[in-house]
Enzyme design. Sequence first.
Site, short mmCIF file in Angstrom:
data_model
loop_
_atom_site.label_atom_id
_atom_site.label_comp_id
_atom_site.label_asym_id
_atom_site.label_seq_id
_atom_site.Cartn_x
_atom_site.Cartn_y
_atom_site.Cartn_z
N ASN A 32 0.93 -1.43 0.08
CA ASN A 32 0.06 -0.11 0.02
C ASN A 32 0.79 1.34 0.03
O ASN A 32 0.22 2.34 -0.11
CB ASN A 32 -0.86 0.00 1.28
N GLY A 34 5.34 3.16 -0.41
CA GLY A 34 6.58 2.92 -0.41
C GLY A 34 7.01 2.08 -1.53
O GLY A 34 6.56 1.96 -2.67
N TYR A 185 17.13 -4.08 13.77
CA TYR A 185 16.73 -3.89 12.18
C TYR A 185 17.80 -4.52 11.63
O TYR A 185 17.45 -5.15 10.68
CB TYR A 185 16.74 -2.31 11.89
#
Length: 318
Positions: A32, A34, A185
């Site tokens: 939805n 990027g 991350y």
Amino acid sequence: MTKQDGKQKKPRWTAEQIPDQTGRVSVVTGANSGLGLATTLALARRGGHVILAVRDEEKGRRAAAGITADRPGASLEVRRLDLADLDSVRAFSDALRTDHARLDTLVNNAGVMAPPRSVSAQGHELQFACNHLGHFALTGLLLDLLAAGGRDPRVVTVTSVNHRKARLHFDDLNGERDYGPMAFYDRSKLANAVFGHELHRRLTASGSPVRSLLAHPGYTATGLQTSGPTGLVKLMFGHVLRPLAQHPGAGALPQLYAATAPDARGGELIGPDGPGELRGGPTRVPLAPAAVDAPTGRRLWEVSEELTDVHFPLPAPA
């Protein structure tokens, strides 16, 4: 062709070179916004049927409406998928196989970046759960649909240039002892790279028609850098470095190349060709030694199967 330093340089690959996707069915996670939205738009423009796998269905419907406005008649589906909840991953996979007998492309794109420590529905550190475990489980649950495609089926897993800075700490995957938002991350992105390469090894050894490739977008301006991070990390990515970032349409080119280019090969990592692999056209770039280490691949695979209770019909190569 152009010349640089006296040598012939191949023109950069662009989305206009994506082969006709008519008849192909693709799943794109995080579709939805990027990179996922840019990937979905590019595949739809070339005639593909794209399933937008999104956590927020309303945002997914708005994204689909925007694509349809760009390309009337685009073939799209919006389906809910929360990669941080393994029950949602199973529900998505079960519903998909009810409506589709085959799948041609799976783009493991969605992710979260550097939030304060939290855990998933099953109690796993959120970044490891969403970025790696959810995609591991999704791939395993859809592998038979991909193998049934018979039209050059591919799995593309999106990692980061930051995977080269990380190490997997199997004794603290949940960050209970020493959690750092960016460090975890980076570890989740290394897990993506390890998984994509180990999947390639196992698919090749088993003679599967499915290919596993990896891609990274360089430094691209998306909501990822601002929706999760806080404090100094958010300041750096959201303000200081953002003017240096490329737009999502450019950042999505490596994963589009991996997903569609006829000469893309299993096990490859595709990234930008510019300085530091931060921006530029798609090209083959090296994986970190840790990503191709066979014992690390086997261990992460075994841990992931245990944590997700998803078991691939792919034994480890001898």
